[in-house]
Design an enzyme around this catalytic site. Structure first.
Site, PDB file in Angstrom:
ATOM      1  N   GLU A   1       0.843  -1.206   0.000  1.00 44.31           N
ATOM      2  CA  GLU A   1       0.000   0.000   0.000  1.00 44.31           C
ATOM      3  C   GLU A   1       0.881   1.260   0.000  1.00 44.31           C
ATOM      4  O   GLU A   1       0.517   2.283  -0.579  1.00 44.31           O
ATOM      5  CB  GLU A   1      -0.947   0.016   1.210  1.00 44.31           C
TER       6      GLU A   1
ATOM      7  N   LYS B   1      -3.515  10.333   1.393  1.00 46.83           N
ATOM      8  CA  LYS B   1      -4.887   9.831   1.559  1.00 46.83           C
ATOM      9  C   LYS B   1      -5.807  10.939   2.061  1.00 46.83           C
ATOM     10  O   LYS B   1      -6.953  11.047   1.623  1.00 46.83           O
ATOM     11  CB  LYS B   1      -4.923   8.629   2.508  1.00 46.83           C
TER      12      LYS B   1
ATOM     13  N   HIS C   1      -6.477  -2.755  -7.015  1.00 53.18           N
ATOM     14  CA  HIS C   1      -7.401  -3.412  -6.084  1.00 53.18           C
ATOM     15  C   HIS C   1      -8.482  -4.248  -6.771  1.00 53.18           C
ATOM     16  O   HIS C   1      -9.028  -5.157  -6.157  1.00 53.18           O
ATOM     17  CB  HIS C   1      -8.043  -2.380  -5.156  1.00 53.18           C
TER      18      HIS C   1
ATOM     19  N   HIS D   1      -8.899  -7.757  -4.954  1.00 54.59           N
ATOM     20  CA  HIS D   1     -10.129  -8.263  -4.337  1.00 54.59           C
ATOM     21  C   HIS D   1     -10.544  -9.588  -4.974  1.00 54.59           C
ATOM     22  O   HIS D   1     -11.025 -10.498  -4.283  1.00 54.59           O
ATOM     23  CB  HIS D   1     -11.251  -7.230  -4.444  1.00 54.59           C
TER      24      HIS D   1
END
Ligand code: NAD
Ligand code: GLY
Length: 368
Positions: free
Chosen positions: A191, A238, A259, A263
Site C-alpha cells: 500500500e 490519503k 485493487h 479483491h
C-alpha cells in the site's frame, strides 16, 4: 513522541467530520491525553484482536485511565475471517451487553481487520457512536485507518457490506510496528508503494533509497525515522484524496490502483491471501495494462516487482473471475480500472474489455 522527539499531525479536512491523524513513536503511552478532547463521553470500548491485546492493550488501558477515561475491552480472533457477519453480530451483542450510551467511543486497536469491523460496528451501534482508530499494522497506519471506509466480507465478495464512518481521531504509534512480523510489514508495504505511484514521484524515488529501512533493515533510529516519514507521506496523500471525494463518487477511486485484481484474488483464495500481498500482485497487473494502454515506462513496473517480489498465488479461478465480474466499478462487459500514465499521473476511470482484464487476472494465479 516520534523518533525525532516530535509527532506529525495531519488534518483530514472534512468540515464538521474533519479529524487529525497523529503519527509518532510512543504515542500509545499518551493515548488518553490525545483521546480525551475528541471523545463525546468518558466510556471507551476497545475492540482488538488477541495478538494485539497481548502486547498493547494494558498500555492503552493504563493511559486511558490516567486521563480519567473508563476502558472496557472486547478481544476477537485475528485474521480476515473476523470481518464477517458472525463476528459482527457477536461483537454488537457484547458491546450492547455493557449498556453503552450514545456518548460511548469505540476504539479500534489493531490492523485493518479490526479497524474495518470495529468501525462498522460503531457506525450502527445505537445508530452510530464515535470511533477512534489506533492502527497497529503498517497497512492500517498508511491506509485503512484513514478515510472512514468500514465493513465486512460476505460470500459474495470483500467489503460488500459496510458504511462510511469517519473516525474522531487516528493515533498511529509507529513504535508498535517493531513487533509486526516481516510478512505483515511486506504486505503493508504494497500500500505504501501504491501511494508513491499515485501521488508523488519524489516519494517513489525516496522509497528506492529508504524502503528497506521502512521494512526494518538498518539501525533502530533510521528504521524509526523512515517509518514515520512513510506513514506521514501516505496519510498526507490519503487525507487529500478523501477530502476531495469522501464517498468515492469519482476521484477517491484512485486509491484502488491494483485493487480490482486484489479483491478478486482474495475471494479466489477463500480470503487466505493477505490483502497487501494481493495488492502487490494487483499493482503489477495494473502497471502492465498501463504500459499497454497509456504508455507507462516499463521501468516503473520493474522497480515495483523488484521491491514487492510478488508471486502468483493458489486461487480458485472460477471464484476469482466471478469476483472480478462483480467488481463495484464494472459496467456491462467493460471493466473500469485505475491505471497510470506515469508515477503521480493516475487515471481513475479507464474502461477496458472485460476479457483483457480477465487474462491479466489469470496470469496472477495458479489453480488451487
Ligand atoms: P490484519 O488486521 O489481519 O493484521 C495482520 C496480523 O497482524 C493480525 O494477525 C494481527 O493480530 C497482527 N498484528 C497487528 N498489529 C500487530 C503488531 N503491532 N505486532 C504484532 N502483530 C500485530 O491485517 P491488515 O493487513 O492490517 O489489514 C487488512 C484488512 O484491511 C483487509 O481486510 C482489508 O480489506 C482492509 N483494508 C481496509 C481499507 C479501508 O480503507 N478501510 C484499506 C485497505 C485495507
Ligand atoms: N483503501 C481505499 C479507500 O480508502 O478508498
Amino acid at each position: 513522541m516520534g523518533a525525532s522527539g516530535k509527532t506529525t499531525t495531519i488534518r483530514v479536512e472534512l468540515g464538521e467530520r474533519g479529524y487529525d491523524i497523529v503519527i509518532g513513536a510512543g504515542l500509545l503511552a499518551e493515548a488518553g491525553w490525545h483521546l480525551k478532547p475528541v471523545m463525546p463521553g468518558r466510556r471507551a470500548l476497545i475492540v482488538t484482536d488477541r495478538p494485539v491485546a497481548e502486547r498493547y492493550l494494558p498500555e492503552l488501558e493504563q493511559s486511558l485511565r490516567r486521563a480519567g477515561i473508563e476502558p472496557e475491552h472486547f478481544v476477537l480472533p485475528p485474521g480476515e475471517h473476523t470481518k464477517s457477519f458472525a463476528q459482527l453480530e457477536a461483537l454488537l451483542d457484547d458491546l450492547l451487553g455493557v449498556r453503552p450510551g450514545r456518548d460511548a467511543t469505540v476504539i479500534a486497536l489493531g490492523g485493518g481487520v479490526i479497524g474495518d469491523l470495529a468501525g462498522f460496528a460503531a457506525s450502527i451501534l445505537l445508530r452510530g457512536v464515535a470511533v477512534v482508530q489506533v492502527p497497529t499494522t503498517l497497512l492500517a497506519q498508511v491506509d485503512s485507518s484513514v478515510g472512514g471506509k468500514t465493513g465486512i466480507d460476505t460470500r459474495h465478495g470483500k467489503n460488500l457490506v459496510g458504511s462510511f464512518h469517519q473516525p474522531h481521531l487516528v493515533l498511529a504509534d509507529t513504535a508498535v510496528l517493531d513487533s509486526l512480523p516481516a510478512r505483515e510489514l511486506c504486505a503493508g508495504y504494497a500500500e505504501v508503494v501504491k501511494y508513491a505511484l499515485i501521488d508523488n514521484p519524489p516519494f517513489f524515488d525516496w522509497l528506492e533509497a529508504n524502503g528497506a529501512a521502512v521494512l526494518g533493515a538498518g539501525g533502530a533510529n533510521r528504521v524509526a525515522a523512515a517509518r514515520e516519514r512513510a506513514v506521514a507521506a501516505c496519510c498526507r496523500a490519503k487525507a487529500r484524496v478523501v477530502a476531495a471525494d469522501e464517498r468515492e463518487g469519482e476521484s477517491r477511486a484512485l486509491l484502488n490502483l491494483g485493487h480490482t485484481f486484489a479483491h478478486a484474488l482474495e475471494a479466489g483464495s477463500g480470503y487466505a491471501l493477505r490483502h497487501g500481498d494481493a495488492v502487490a500482485l494487483g499493482l503489477t497487473a495494473a502497471l502492465r495494462l498501463s504500459e499497454r494502454h497509456l504508455g507507462l515506462d516499463p521501468a516503473v513496473r520493474e522497480e515495483v516487482v523488484r521491491v514487492l517480489a510478488p508471486r502468483p498465488v493458489a486461487a480458485d479461478r472460477g471464484l476469482a473471475r466471478a469476483a472480478l465480474a462483480r467488481d463495484k466499478k464494472a459496467r456491462a462487459g467493460r471493466a473500469r480500472l485505475v491505471l497510470l500514465e506515469a508515477p503521480g499521473r493516475p487515471l481513475w476511470d479507464v474502461e477496458l474489455p472485460a476479457g483483457e482484464v480477465e487474462d491479466e487476472l489469470d496470469a496472477l494465479l495458479v489453480d488451487s
